[in-house]
Design a protein around this motif. Structure first.
Motif, mmCIF file in Angstrom:
data_model
loop_
_atom_site.group_PDB
_atom_site.id
_atom_site.type_symbol
_atom_site.label_atom_id
_atom_site.label_comp_id
_atom_site.label_asym_id
_atom_site.label_seq_id
_atom_site.Cartn_x
_atom_site.Cartn_y
_atom_site.Cartn_z
ATOM 1 N N LEU A 100 -37.274 6.946 29.826
ATOM 2 C CA LEU A 100 -37.562 5.712 30.564
ATOM 3 C C LEU A 100 -38.469 5.971 31.764
ATOM 4 O O LEU A 100 -39.402 5.207 32.037
ATOM 5 C CB LEU A 100 -36.247 5.066 31.036
ATOM 6 N N ILE A 101 -38.204 7.068 32.482
ATOM 7 C CA ILE A 101 -39.015 7.392 33.671
ATOM 8 C C ILE A 101 -40.459 7.686 33.253
ATOM 9 O O ILE A 101 -41.413 7.192 33.854
ATOM 10 C CB ILE A 101 -38.419 8.624 34.405
ATOM 11 N N GLU A 102 -40.596 8.486 32.185
ATOM 12 C CA GLU A 102 -41.944 8.849 31.734
ATOM 13 C C GLU A 102 -42.723 7.638 31.224
ATOM 14 O O GLU A 102 -43.940 7.585 31.333
ATOM 15 C CB GLU A 102 -41.869 9.943 30.656
ATOM 16 N N GLY A 103 -41.976 6.662 30.687
ATOM 17 C CA GLY A 103 -42.619 5.439 30.226
ATOM 18 C C GLY A 103 -42.920 4.469 31.360
ATOM 19 O O GLY A 103 -43.471 3.396 31.134
ATOM 20 N N GLY A 104 -42.502 4.826 32.567
ATOM 21 C CA GLY A 104 -42.798 3.988 33.729
ATOM 22 C C GLY A 104 -41.875 2.795 33.893
ATOM 23 O O GLY A 104 -42.182 1.852 34.633
ATOM 24 N N ALA A 105 -40.704 2.824 33.229
ATOM 25 C CA ALA A 105 -39.815 1.656 33.263
ATOM 26 C C ALA A 105 -39.353 1.299 34.673
ATOM 27 O O ALA A 105 -39.122 0.130 34.971
ATOM 28 C CB ALA A 105 -38.604 1.898 32.359
ATOM 29 N N LEU A 106 -39.205 2.312 35.529
ATOM 30 C CA LEU A 106 -38.738 2.032 36.895
ATOM 31 C C LEU A 106 -39.887 1.820 37.878
ATOM 32 O O LEU A 106 -39.649 1.578 39.059
ATOM 33 C CB LEU A 106 -37.856 3.176 37.418
ATOM 34 N N ILE A 137 -25.418 5.728 29.995
ATOM 35 C CA ILE A 137 -26.554 5.449 30.860
ATOM 36 C C ILE A 137 -26.560 3.944 31.113
ATOM 37 O O ILE A 137 -26.423 3.147 30.185
ATOM 38 C CB ILE A 137 -27.885 5.950 30.250
ATOM 39 N N ARG A 138 -26.664 3.599 32.393
ATOM 40 C CA ARG A 138 -26.709 2.188 32.772
ATOM 41 C C ARG A 138 -28.071 1.918 33.397
ATOM 42 O O ARG A 138 -28.470 2.595 34.346
ATOM 43 C CB ARG A 138 -25.594 1.862 33.759
ATOM 44 N N VAL A 139 -28.759 0.958 32.818
ATOM 45 C CA VAL A 139 -30.136 0.678 33.224
ATOM 46 C C VAL A 139 -30.214 -0.743 33.765
ATOM 47 O O VAL A 139 -29.771 -1.680 33.097
ATOM 48 C CB VAL A 139 -31.094 0.820 32.012
ATOM 49 N N PHE A 140 -30.741 -0.904 34.970
ATOM 50 C CA PHE A 140 -31.014 -2.239 35.484
ATOM 51 C C PHE A 140 -32.518 -2.386 35.645
ATOM 52 O O PHE A 140 -33.158 -1.619 36.371
ATOM 53 C CB PHE A 140 -30.320 -2.473 36.842
ATOM 54 N N LEU A 141 -33.094 -3.359 34.955
ATOM 55 C CA LEU A 141 -34.540 -3.579 35.048
ATOM 56 C C LEU A 141 -34.817 -4.981 35.581
ATOM 57 O O LEU A 141 -34.154 -5.954 35.185
ATOM 58 C CB LEU A 141 -35.200 -3.407 33.679
ATOM 59 N N ARG A 142 -35.782 -5.083 36.459
ATOM 60 C CA ARG A 142 -36.156 -6.414 36.981
ATOM 61 C C ARG A 142 -36.802 -7.252 35.889
ATOM 62 O O ARG A 142 -36.644 -8.453 35.841
ATOM 63 C CB ARG A 142 -37.121 -6.258 38.161
#
Lengths: 291, 358
Positions: B134-140, B258-263
């Motif tokens: 996710l980080i490498e894909g720029g999700a955050l 893994i818990r992911v919060f995305l805007r």
């Protein structure tokens, strides 16, 4: 022969393979013996009278509490699973292997003598040490009915990986002769374990393993498990059928009950409502006979 | 068939022995340890040759690789011996106690064309892999803040029994627990540039630290706080957690989920994430392994090592070079400690207890 439905203990001791938060919430909820006994009593009341439990320190007070109230726990049976792996694992990190053995055995001198004795003698007495460890783990279950005694999966699978298959025979013999109980083996590697037990001529073994629709922690693959079940040369107790909640209950039970020759199902629950709903699901999908 | 030898039969060595021995394409053919009791056990029940000297084992056996799981201070010399003998090396973490030495050994292995790996198994945990993906894909978006934690019950009373509590043997929480979260940070973000505010405290140990606190900084305004204790009895076993905050959301990962919060909703090559919270657990994420002992990650790292030795794949996710980066980060931390350890009053259990242990 074990009961069709067996009550498990993960929920009582903060074990949840999917969520550390859930594990912590359960550890908080069940930190008193009374909280555990209340749920155990509810299971017994609903006809689930076999409790499969790791040899956690807390059994030292839970077992006597059950035995003191036979009217609340009629025909209650315990199926001990040994050893409680984290106790040994943490002790090994803290005290080393030899120090841990000394700590867990009443006869401290026995290990010291072994350490001094050199390799050839050490190799001869290891079976003796193993039986002493079994006895130490069985201490909390004095006076309780223990028809089956299980060896935990980390130990079974470690022995399996090392190829030290004769230890399975040492365990089986001691459990049979000293406790008049049937030996059981918990594993995450059923097909491999069956091969090893066959080599040791342990016939029609009682094996407890993950069986779930996701194939989660069924090493060797679901197909190999199904093939082994069709051969019907062992008795499988299915655990982790819900994969810690990853599979919806009805779907999970329907799938497991559709497999051939499953001996029993072990499940955990934190409330009477959940105990009853799982029992009813199993009765619905398992047509052989009422559980 | 890849022929492997094991050096050091402690807790990790036994585990590696069982796993390597069950990894398809590999076989453990020799083990080496100094304990007569353990070798007696292996002589009796195992199916391998036993040795008390590593050079003797290397000379007598035609090995493709060795697994070194001895006390930390012995790693460097044993790795050097194995590399000189021309075999691939899997070394238990931490790599060595000196970043300089780690770099030197990395270069030696590279010059000899040998496969190397260090046992940072968390990089094989599916939840942390998903976090990296996710980080490498720029999700955050731009990540500004990280929290890396590890807690567990290794030293929970005053004792001095094994090498793990001896500073001179590479014991202490700094080299035992802290390398795991640090290694996850260097995997996610590369080598940190500075460390500040390191505090190492003793809870029970006389000779080493039981807790490590500190802050890493990267050039691009990312800071990571490290919090480690191996004297935490509330945990059943080691619990490692990484939390990341970015402009576009937040991710929290541990070994279970893994818990992911995305805007905003986002799609990766693996799956679509909706806006808000998404929780995934290891049952959904983890690939099956051929043999399971104590977590898929331990089996997967050994499967990877065996495949790399077979294919002579010199670059790998946990090769010596990556582990040397972790050792450099550890030295940044100790450099930022600036002698504070001596000033801290040791925390000891009260002599007069106000309660009675049941």
């Amino acid at each position: 022969m074990p009961d069709r439905l067996i009550f498990g203990d993960n929920q009582f001791f903060g074990v949840n393979h999917m969520s550390e938060d859930k594990a912590r919430a359960q550890a908080i909820r069940f930190q008193t013996d009374d909280a555990v006994l209340e749920v155990l009593e509810a299971a017994n009341r609903n006809g689930i009278r076999s409790f499969m439990c790791t040899t956690h320190d807390r059994l030292g007070s839970i077992v006597p509490s059950v035995l003191q109230r036979p009217e609340a726990f009629p025909d209650q049976q315990f199926l001990p699973c040994m050893p409680y792996a984290h106790k040994y694992s943490n002790a090994m990190a803290e005290q080393g292997i030899i120090g841990s053995l000394q700590g867990f055995l009443p006869e401290r001198g026995r290990i010291e003598a072994l350490v001094r004795s050199g390799r050839s003698l050490a190799s001869r007495d290891i079976a003796g040490v193993a039986t002493l460890l079994i006895d130490a783990e069985m201490r909390p279950f004095r006076n309780a009915s223990t028809p089956v005694v299980f060896l935990q999966n980390v130990t079974v699978d470690l022995i399996l990986g090392l190829g030290a298959y004769e230890i399975f025979q040492v365990f089986a013999d001691h459990v049979r002769t000293r406790y008049n109980a049937e030996p059981g083996f918990i594993t995450m590697n059923v097909p491999r374990l069956l091969d090893a037990l066959r080599m040791q001529e342990i016939e029609n073994p009682l094996v407890c393993a993950n069986v779930n629709k996701l194939g989660f922690r069924m090493s060797g693959g679901v197909e190999a498990y199904e093939e082994a079940l069709r051969r019907a040369d062992f008795r499988l107790i299915a655990m982790s059928i819900f994969a810690s909640g990853a599979i919806p209950p009805a779907e999970a039970v329907r799938w497991v009950c559709g497999l051939p020759n499953i001996e029993s199902i072990v499940f955990g629950a934190s409330s009477e409502r959940n105990i009853v709903s799982t029992r009813d699901l199993v009765e619905t999908y398992w047509r052989r006979q009422p559980v | 068939m890849i022929r492997l030898g094991i050096v050091g039969l402690g807790k990790m060595g036994l585990s590696h022995y069982a796993i390597a021995n069950s990894t398809p394409g590999a076989q453990v053919v020799a083990v080496c340890d100094s304990s007569t009791l353990l070798l007696g056990f292996i002589d009796r029940y195992g199916r391998v040759n036993t040795y008390t000297s590593m050079p003797e084992m290397l000379a007598a056996e035609r090995l493709d690789g060795v697994i070194i799981s001895t006390p930390n201070h012995l790693h460097a010399e044993m790795v050097r011996t194995a590399l000189a003998a021309g075999v691939a090396v899997f070394c238990e973490k931490p790599f060595t106690l000196s970043a300089h030495e780690s770099i030197d050994l990395t270069e030696l292995a590279s010059a000899n064309g040998l496969v190397t790996q260090v046992g940072y198994h968390y990089r094989y945990v599916a939840t942390f892999q998903e976090m990296k993906h996710l980080i490498e894909g720029g999700a955050l978006g731009k990540v500004t803040h990280a929290e890396a934690e590890a807690y567990g019950p290794v030293v929970v009373r005053p004792a001095n029994a094994t090498w793990r509590s001896k500073k001179s043997a590479g014991g202490g929480a700094l080299y035992d627990y802290a390398p795991h979260p640090i290694n996850l940070l260097t995997w996610l973000f590369g080598a940190p540039k500075t460390a500040i505010g390191t505090v190492m405290t003793s809870v029970f140990s006389a000779d080493t630290e039981d807790e490590v606190l500190g802050t890493f900084q990267w050039p691009d305004s990312l800071s990571a706080h490290l919090s480690v204790s191996w004297s935490d009895t509330s945990e059943r076993k080691m619990a490692t957690k990484v939390s990341l905050w970015g402009a576009e959301g937040k991710i929290v990962a541990d070994r279970q989920e893994i818990r992911v919060f995305l805007r905003h909703a986002a799609e990766t090559s693996r799956r679509a994430y909706s806006a808000g919270w998404t929780t995934l657990n290891i049952a959904e994420l983890t690939p099956p392994v051929a043999y399971y002992l104590r977590g898929e990650e331990y089996s997967l790292q050994m499967e990877d090592f065996v495949a790399r030795v077979r294919n002579r794949a010199l670059d790998g996710v946990n090769d010596f070079r990556s582990a040397a980066t972790t050792d450099e980060a550890i030295e940044l931390l100790t450099g930022a400690n600036s002698g504070r350890q001596q000033e801290i009053e040791k925390v000891v259990a009260p002599r007069r207890r106000l309660w009675v242990r049941s």
